[in-house]
Design a protein around this motif. Structure first.
Motif, short mmCIF file in Angstrom:
data_model
loop_
_atom_site.label_atom_id
_atom_site.label_comp_id
_atom_site.label_asym_id
_atom_site.label_seq_id
_atom_site.Cartn_x
_atom_site.Cartn_y
_atom_site.Cartn_z
N ALA A 33 -18.99 1.67 33.84
CA ALA A 33 -17.71 1.65 34.54
C ALA A 33 -17.37 2.90 35.35
O ALA A 33 -16.70 2.57 36.34
N LEU A 34 -17.44 4.06 34.74
CA LEU A 34 -16.98 5.19 35.53
C LEU A 34 -17.96 5.36 36.66
O LEU A 34 -17.23 5.74 37.70
N PRO A 35 -19.18 5.38 36.78
CA PRO A 35 -19.96 5.51 37.81
C PRO A 35 -19.57 4.48 39.17
O PRO A 35 -19.44 5.03 40.16
N VAL A 36 -19.30 3.41 38.63
CA VAL A 36 -18.82 2.25 39.61
C VAL A 36 -17.55 2.58 40.21
O VAL A 36 -17.20 2.42 41.33
N ALA A 246 -14.93 -3.31 31.68
CA ALA A 246 -14.84 -2.14 32.68
C ALA A 246 -13.45 -1.92 33.21
O ALA A 246 -13.02 -0.90 33.51
N HIS A 247 -12.77 -3.04 33.54
CA HIS A 247 -11.51 -3.10 34.01
C HIS A 247 -10.54 -2.46 33.34
O HIS A 247 -9.86 -1.67 33.53
N THR A 248 -10.60 -2.71 31.95
CA THR A 248 -9.80 -2.13 31.00
C THR A 248 -10.20 -0.76 31.04
O THR A 248 -9.25 0.11 30.85
N LEU A 249 -11.37 -0.17 30.99
CA LEU A 249 -11.56 1.20 30.63
C LEU A 249 -11.38 2.21 31.73
O LEU A 249 -10.59 3.21 31.67
N THR A 250 -11.24 1.47 32.99
CA THR A 250 -11.18 2.16 34.34
C THR A 250 -9.64 2.19 34.97
O THR A 250 -9.38 2.84 35.86
N ASP A 251 -9.19 0.95 34.81
CA ASP A 251 -7.83 0.56 35.62
C ASP A 251 -6.79 0.45 34.55
O ASP A 251 -5.68 0.84 34.61
N THR A 252 -6.87 -0.38 33.50
CA THR A 252 -5.87 -0.81 32.33
C THR A 252 -5.48 0.32 31.80
O THR A 252 -4.44 0.64 31.43
N LEU A 253 -6.47 1.01 31.23
CA LEU A 253 -6.34 2.09 30.02
C LEU A 253 -6.01 3.47 30.67
O LEU A 253 -5.18 4.15 30.33
N VAL A 254 -6.80 3.68 31.79
CA VAL A 254 -6.67 5.07 32.14
C VAL A 254 -7.21 5.04 33.60
O VAL A 254 -8.24 4.45 33.77
N ARG A 255 -6.86 6.07 34.39
CA ARG A 255 -7.66 6.32 35.80
C ARG A 255 -7.85 7.87 36.00
O ARG A 255 -7.02 8.64 35.72
N LEU A 256 -9.24 8.08 35.90
CA LEU A 256 -9.63 9.25 36.23
C LEU A 256 -10.21 9.69 37.60
O LEU A 256 -10.73 8.75 38.27
N ASP A 257 -10.03 10.96 37.86
CA ASP A 257 -10.61 11.53 39.35
C ASP A 257 -12.25 11.74 38.84
O ASP A 257 -12.58 11.67 37.68
N PRO A 258 -13.12 11.67 39.90
CA PRO A 258 -14.50 11.88 39.49
C PRO A 258 -14.97 13.18 38.65
O PRO A 258 -15.75 12.86 37.86
N LEU A 259 -14.13 14.23 38.76
CA LEU A 259 -14.38 15.37 37.90
C LEU A 259 -14.20 15.30 36.44
O LEU A 259 -15.07 15.32 35.48
#
Length: 339
Positions: A33-36, A246-259
């Motif tokens: 999820a995070l790499p994509v 994957a949508h839940t982890l990276t968009d619905t739940l939280v958004r992170l910068d690459p670092l």
């Protein structure tokens, strides 16, 4: 071997394969999820890499066969009762995992499997086919659940703490260079997460097959073919990808910068490796990945975590400790006439 035992043994193997397929599909986002999301890997490359790492991890889990035997209940019921316990636990874990996947919820199928075994064992005790105290000692259950409970706490705390030195080290670097290095770390740690998940899943499936062989009095039948088959089933399931989660982890739940995403991915991968090879504890890759993402998201200047959604996820985590156990208790009790 009685005909009913032979049928039940075949069903245990079939459901073990189904558990591996669903587990691979559901838990693929924990690694990819995070790499994509940060464009460190394309979706196709991420899935192929995760599937390959899950296969290798499943094969490597064969080196933990001794640890698997140590985790077996002190007294495995012989014949149909022991086979039904394994079959029911896998059935309720699969059903609950699919139910949660349809709703995009990242839950631990390892939790569901363990509490399913406890619920089925309690049913066998109630129907007089096993002693619950001999089957599941408090020490054994506590040791297995402790690793599952501690992993999200450690993942959250480590991610939250490590974001600070990571951002401090990158304070004078160009944003483009920081993001490039972070994406490289995400590609590597994503593969490590998939490898750790393969080891954990392979150990879980080997545990269930070992329990079935112990029930029929053939413990010597457990060999390297079991973790290899486990790795193949998890890898095949991974290729289907659980993009809902994957949508839940990276968009619905939280958004992170690459670092911060890189920090979260490294923490979850490290926990899986320590739990698998150093402590021999059953850790949930889902809980580790989700908690590390939340921990990294909290350590930002702006509000990144959507707390109502996080509360919903935690609600599903708590329900996983209850619903499969109740379902397993009812199903195992209903199957008692087979004995």
């Amino acid at each position: 071997m009685a005909p009913v035992d032979l049928v039940l043994l075949g069903l245990v193997f079939l459901f073990a394969a189904g558990y591996g397929l669903l587990n691979g599909m559901r838990d693929a986002p924990n690694a990819i999820a995070l790499p994509v999301r940060t464009r460190a890997l394309t979706p196709r490359a991420a899935l192929l890499l995760a599937a390959a790492m899950n296969l290798i991890g499943g094969i490597l889990s064969g080196g933990l066969l001794t640890a698997v035997w140590r985790e077996l209940p002190p007294v495995v019921p012989e014949g149909a009762p022991g086979l039904v316990m394994a079959l029911v636990a896998q059935a309720v874990a699969i059903a609950w995992g699919y139910f949660a996947w349809r709703r995009g919820m990242p839950i631990s199928m390892t939790h569901a499997l363990i509490v399913g075994l406890v619920g089925a064992g309690l049913a066998l005790s109630i129907t007089g086919h096993a002693s619950f105290e001999g089957l599941w000692t408090p020490t054994l259950v506590t040791a297995m659940l402790l690793g599952l409970v501690l992993s999200p706490v450690l993942a959250w705390l480590l991610s939250w703490v490590l974001v600070t030195p990571a951002t401090w080290a990158a304070r004078d670097a160009a944003p483009g260079g920081v993001n490039h290095a972070a994406r490289m770390s995400l590609a590597i740690s994503g593969a490590a997460n998939a490898l750790g998940h393969g080891v954990q899943s392979g150990q879980r499936l080997t545990f269930m097959v070992a329990l079935a062989f112990a029930a029929i009095g053939r413990p010597e039948a457990l060999g390297w073919w079991v973790p290899v088959a486990a790795g193949l089933s998890v890898a095949l399931g991974t290729l289907f990808g659980g993009w809902r989660i994957a949508h839940t982890l990276t968009d619905t739940l939280v958004r992170l910068d690459p670092l911060r995403a890189g920090v979260a991915s490294i923490v979850s991968a490290g926990l899986l490796f320590v739990g698998s090879f150093a402590l021999h504890l059953p850790l949930s890759s889902t809980h580790s990945a989700t908690a590390s993402i939340i921990g990294a998201g909290v350590n930002q200047r702006y509000t990144a975590v959507r707390w109502p959604q996080f509360q919903k996820v935690v609600g599903y985590w708590l329900a996983t400790l209850v619903a499969p156990a109740l379902a397993a208790l009812i199903l195992a009790a209903a199957a008692s006439p087979l004995f």
